[in-house]
Each structure stands twice: as structure tokens, then as C-alpha cells.
Design a protein around this motif. Sequence first.
Motif, mmCIF file in Angstrom:
data_model
loop_
_atom_site.group_PDB
_atom_site.id
_atom_site.type_symbol
_atom_site.label_atom_id
_atom_site.label_comp_id
_atom_site.label_asym_id
_atom_site.label_seq_id
_atom_site.Cartn_x
_atom_site.Cartn_y
_atom_site.Cartn_z
ATOM 1 N N GLY A 35 0.968 -1.178 -0.197
ATOM 2 C CA GLY A 35 0.031 0.239 0.162
ATOM 3 C C GLY A 35 0.876 1.382 -0.083
ATOM 4 N N GLU A 36 1.731 1.132 0.162
ATOM 5 C CA GLU A 36 3.370 2.425 0.991
ATOM 6 C C GLU A 36 3.516 2.588 -1.546
ATOM 7 N N ILE A 37 3.563 1.860 -1.802
ATOM 8 C CA ILE A 37 3.882 1.497 -2.952
ATOM 9 C C ILE A 37 2.940 1.589 -4.418
ATOM 10 N N GLY A 38 2.240 1.481 -4.049
ATOM 11 C CA GLY A 38 0.969 1.327 -4.923
ATOM 12 C C GLY A 38 -0.398 1.228 -5.183
ATOM 13 N N GLU A 39 -0.881 1.291 -5.932
ATOM 14 C CA GLU A 39 -3.109 1.286 -5.260
ATOM 15 C C GLU A 39 -3.142 -0.038 -5.657
ATOM 16 N N ILE A 40 -4.269 -0.152 -5.156
ATOM 17 C CA ILE A 40 -5.105 -1.758 -5.473
ATOM 18 C C ILE A 40 -6.395 -0.977 -6.055
ATOM 19 N N VAL A 41 -6.625 -1.659 -7.646
ATOM 20 C CA VAL A 41 -7.810 -1.654 -8.732
ATOM 21 C C VAL A 41 -8.760 -1.961 -8.494
ATOM 22 N N ASN A 42 -10.183 -2.372 -8.366
ATOM 23 C CA ASN A 42 -11.471 -2.904 -8.409
ATOM 24 C C ASN A 42 -11.973 -3.773 -9.744
ATOM 25 N N GLY A 43 -12.389 -4.490 -9.991
ATOM 26 C CA GLY A 43 -12.386 -5.344 -10.366
ATOM 27 C C GLY A 43 -14.242 -5.474 -10.884
ATOM 28 N N LEU A 44 -14.551 -5.862 -12.451
ATOM 29 C CA LEU A 44 -16.074 -5.207 -12.562
ATOM 30 C C LEU A 44 -17.189 -6.246 -12.241
ATOM 31 N N THR A 45 -17.670 -6.058 -11.478
ATOM 32 C CA THR A 45 -18.859 -6.443 -11.109
ATOM 33 C C THR A 45 -20.090 -6.662 -12.233
ATOM 34 N N TYR A 46 -20.971 -8.150 -12.299
ATOM 35 C CA TYR A 46 -21.915 -8.178 -13.398
ATOM 36 C C TYR A 46 -21.520 -9.573 -12.931
ATOM 37 N N SER A 47 -23.919 -9.637 -14.502
ATOM 38 C CA SER A 47 -24.630 -10.543 -13.826
ATOM 39 C C SER A 47 -24.418 -10.888 -14.608
ATOM 40 N N PRO A 48 -24.654 -12.577 -15.513
ATOM 41 C CA PRO A 48 -25.185 -13.661 -16.420
ATOM 42 C C PRO A 48 -25.757 -12.583 -17.649
ATOM 43 N N ASP A 49 -27.218 -11.777 -17.101
ATOM 44 C CA ASP A 49 -28.023 -10.809 -18.086
ATOM 45 C C ASP A 49 -26.889 -10.169 -18.390
ATOM 46 N N ASN A 50 -25.568 -9.069 -17.966
ATOM 47 C CA ASN A 50 -24.619 -8.336 -18.929
ATOM 48 C C ASN A 50 -24.408 -9.442 -19.919
ATOM 49 N N ILE A 51 -23.856 -10.205 -20.032
ATOM 50 C CA ILE A 51 -22.861 -11.095 -20.659
ATOM 51 C C ILE A 51 -23.071 -10.780 -22.432
ATOM 52 N N ASP A 52 -22.162 -10.673 -22.988
ATOM 53 C CA ASP A 52 -22.891 -10.509 -24.547
ATOM 54 C C ASP A 52 -21.511 -10.368 -25.482
ATOM 55 N N ASP A 53 -21.476 -10.648 -26.713
ATOM 56 C CA ASP A 53 -20.416 -11.617 -27.463
ATOM 57 C C ASP A 53 -19.771 -10.230 -27.951
ATOM 58 N N SER A 54 -20.442 -8.629 -28.066
ATOM 59 C CA SER A 54 -20.202 -7.902 -28.425
ATOM 60 C C SER A 54 -19.778 -7.118 -27.603
ATOM 61 N N GLY A 55 -19.554 -6.922 -26.778
ATOM 62 C CA GLY A 55 -19.336 -6.426 -24.882
ATOM 63 C C GLY A 55 -17.792 -6.280 -25.554
ATOM 64 N N ILE A 56 -17.120 -6.116 -23.701
ATOM 65 C CA ILE A 56 -15.062 -5.680 -23.647
ATOM 66 C C ILE A 56 -14.784 -7.401 -22.777
ATOM 67 N N LEU A 57 -14.083 -7.566 -23.502
ATOM 68 C CA LEU A 57 -13.670 -8.956 -22.666
ATOM 69 C C LEU A 57 -13.202 -8.449 -21.699
ATOM 70 N N VAL A 58 -13.334 -9.449 -20.313
ATOM 71 C CA VAL A 58 -13.545 -9.477 -19.115
ATOM 72 C C VAL A 58 -12.100 -10.586 -18.637
ATOM 73 N N LEU A 59 -11.518 -10.140 -18.101
ATOM 74 C CA LEU A 59 -10.142 -11.314 -17.604
ATOM 75 C C LEU A 59 -10.598 -11.728 -16.112
ATOM 76 N N ARG A 60 -10.251 -13.395 -16.320
ATOM 77 C CA ARG A 60 -10.915 -13.754 -15.310
ATOM 78 C C ARG A 60 -9.595 -14.860 -14.678
ATOM 79 N N SER A 61 -9.926 -15.449 -13.702
ATOM 80 C CA SER A 61 -9.065 -16.751 -12.707
ATOM 81 C C SER A 61 -8.609 -17.763 -14.333
ATOM 82 N N SER A 62 -9.388 -17.931 -15.478
ATOM 83 C CA SER A 62 -9.157 -18.994 -15.802
ATOM 84 C C SER A 62 -8.153 -18.121 -17.003
#
Length: 415
Positions: A35-62
Motif C-alpha cells: 500500500g505504500e508503493i502502489g494502489e489496488i484497483v477493483n474489478g468489474l461486478t456483472y451478472s449473467p444478463d450482462n454477458i454479451d459477445d459484443s461487449g468488452i473482454l473481462v479477464l478472469r482467473s481462467s
Amino acid sequence: MTEKNKSIRNFPNSGNVPKLRFSEFTEEWKVKKLGEIGEIVNGLTYSPDNIDDSGILVLRSSNVQNRIVTLKDNVFVKTEKFNPVKENDILICVRNGSKNLIGKNAIIKRENEGLAFGAFMTVFRSPYNKFVFQWFDTKQYKEIVNKNLGATINSINGSDLKKFKIPFPSVDEQKKISSLLSLVDDRIELSMKIISHLQTSIQSYRQKIFSRKIRFKDISSKDYPDWEIKKLGEIAMRLTNKNKDNNQNVLTISAQYGLISQLEFFNKSVSAKNVTGYYVLNKNDFAYNKSYSNGYPMGAIKKLIKYEKGVVSTLYICFKFHSHINSEFMKQYFDAGFQNNEIEKIAQEGARNHGLLNISISDFFNIEISLPSNNYEQTKIANFLSSIEEKIETEKKILAQYEIQKKFFLANLFI
């Protein structure tokens, strides 16, 4: 050691310094919190209804494999508000159903800039990330992650992540360390790509050769008859010799590693204490395990290559081929998986008739196999595919050496 690394030397084990160090650095290291040398940036919360092939690619654990961002198994989300990743961000898995995946990470490269990342991931952003990323591969980092896992869910929250203490040398020393380790990482990544390419190639060749879509140029239908269909029992004989010498090399079948010692595969023996009644296998013999194996839903057929002799449970079906059949050709045939559908079809038929998904010994030896009628073509195919396997094994050994080198540097270049 390369010319570039000749300035590395052992350092006296005193003070807050690593065991191995570049000779131009002598000052002690500091300790900083993330925390002294950098910052934490939070990820995107989304629901299955938001999934759309024309949207932005969301990086996940896989999308994090071997500390590299891989764009496979992708999810796209329709959204206008998200925190895009930037080059040199460190993407970290902070929440997952599997404890072992917590803390795994990858550094964002230029080609991945602008992508989103999910809420179960976090980005650490700082001017020192090339160094921090290497520390994230150390045993020390992994131990801190395990200590900070949530009590009821596998997770690390952002406030805890900020408190992680990292050994912190001067910026110049950071650059030296990260440059060296990045070079090793590049070689590891290259080896993995070569192995992946060769594995894809050999499976492609197997499929084309054994389905007879391609044939060697010097083998024409005029000079060599077309392939023939034989039942396994016509070209192979069952082996039922029992272990009388109490051979303790008990083998198991792995889809990936073939016939391998239980001690090597499981780090322990899972067989009965007395194995004198087990079947004996000699080098180049085959065994079939009816149980599920990854990629082989009705079990795998593997050839004994690694040892001169071993024993297997009598639940296995053991056999060897007659002398006019090239056993390496048959190994490649089985590795291609051409017998899987037929085994499963026979087993399904047995389930309909007897209520049990299984294959009898007689049915197993009635499996039909398509193969060249002449040993010349069998041998030519076997040698060609085996040469690719040899390249894969050679590259795996090179990869293993780089991984050993990386572990050594991680253990000695950091405090």
C-alpha cells in the motif's frame, strides 16, 4: 552463467540483504507495504444478463495460466463503466472456490491494455511492478497469501493485500533483478510455446494419418496395399503372468504420463500390501485401465516404456502385440484415441443389456483396428511420430532446467 550475469556474487549472510547479489550493490534492503508503493484497483461486478459477445473482454482467473494472460475461455460483458488494465499492471486472483488459485497472478502486456477484469480479480498498480511481479513468484509471497485467506471463503481483501510486506531494494537493483528474472521467464514461456505447438502438431498428424487423410509420398497404393481392419485379438495376445518375485514396482495408468510407478505418480503406493498376485508387465507390453482418465472416458491404453518391468492390478487388461506388428505404431494409434469411441460404444451396449457400464475381456479383444498390412509403413509412421515425441521430451527437459534456475534465483536474489 551467462556473460550478462557474471557480476552476480554470493553476499555475506548478514544484515537485511539477499544471499545472492549483483556486485555493485552493497546497501541494505528496506521493507515496504504494498500500500505504500502502489494502489489496488477493483474489478468489474456483472451478472449473467450482462454477458454479451459484443461487449468488452473481462479477464478472469481462467485467463491467468502459468503467470501469463491467455485469451481463452473468454467472457464478454456489455458495460460502459469499468477499470481498464494498463501495461505492467499485475492482475491477481483474490477470490475463488479453489484455495490453490488465490494469489495467482500475471503481468499485463501492452497487447492486453484496455481490457476489463472481474470482481474476483484485483489489479496492483505501481511504478515498481516489474520487480513486484517477480516477488509475487516467491515462496515468501505464497506463504503470506495463505496466512491471509478468509476464514469462511477463499479470498484476500484489498486492505489485507495493501499490508503485504515486500523486501525493497533500490530502484537500480530492482531493475537488475527483474531484468534477469524476466529473461528466464521469457525462455520458460518460449519453451512452453514450443511444447504446446509440438503437442498440437503430433495430435494433428495422428488424426490425419490414422484416418488416412494423408500418407507418405513414397508409399503408394500401387506398391503397398490399403490398410486392413483387424480385431485386436488377431494381432495381440493377452498377458496373465502373475507376479511371483514380489516385484514392488506397482504401475498405474495416466493419460498424460502413460504407465508410471505409483510412487512417482501419487508419491505413495495405493496398492495392496501383497502384490505377488498382480499381473507382470515387461517393457513394450500394453495395459488397459477401465477407469476414467482425463480425455479417456472409458479408460486409457498405454505402453510400458519407462521401466523394464512392473506389476499392475488384475483389474487391468494386459497384452502384447505379435512380432509382425510394430508396437510403437500401436502406441501412437492408441494415443490418438481412435479406439475410444468403439470401447465406449461396446460399454454402452453392455449397460443397456446388463445395467453396467463396462467392457468384458472378450469384447475388448474384439475391438477393430485399422492398420497398414505391411511393417514398413507401420514403422515409418511410428518413427515419424516418435521423432516429434522426442522433441517434446527434449523441450520439457530444457523447460525443467529453466524452472530450476528460476527457483534458485527466487530463493537467493530476495530476502
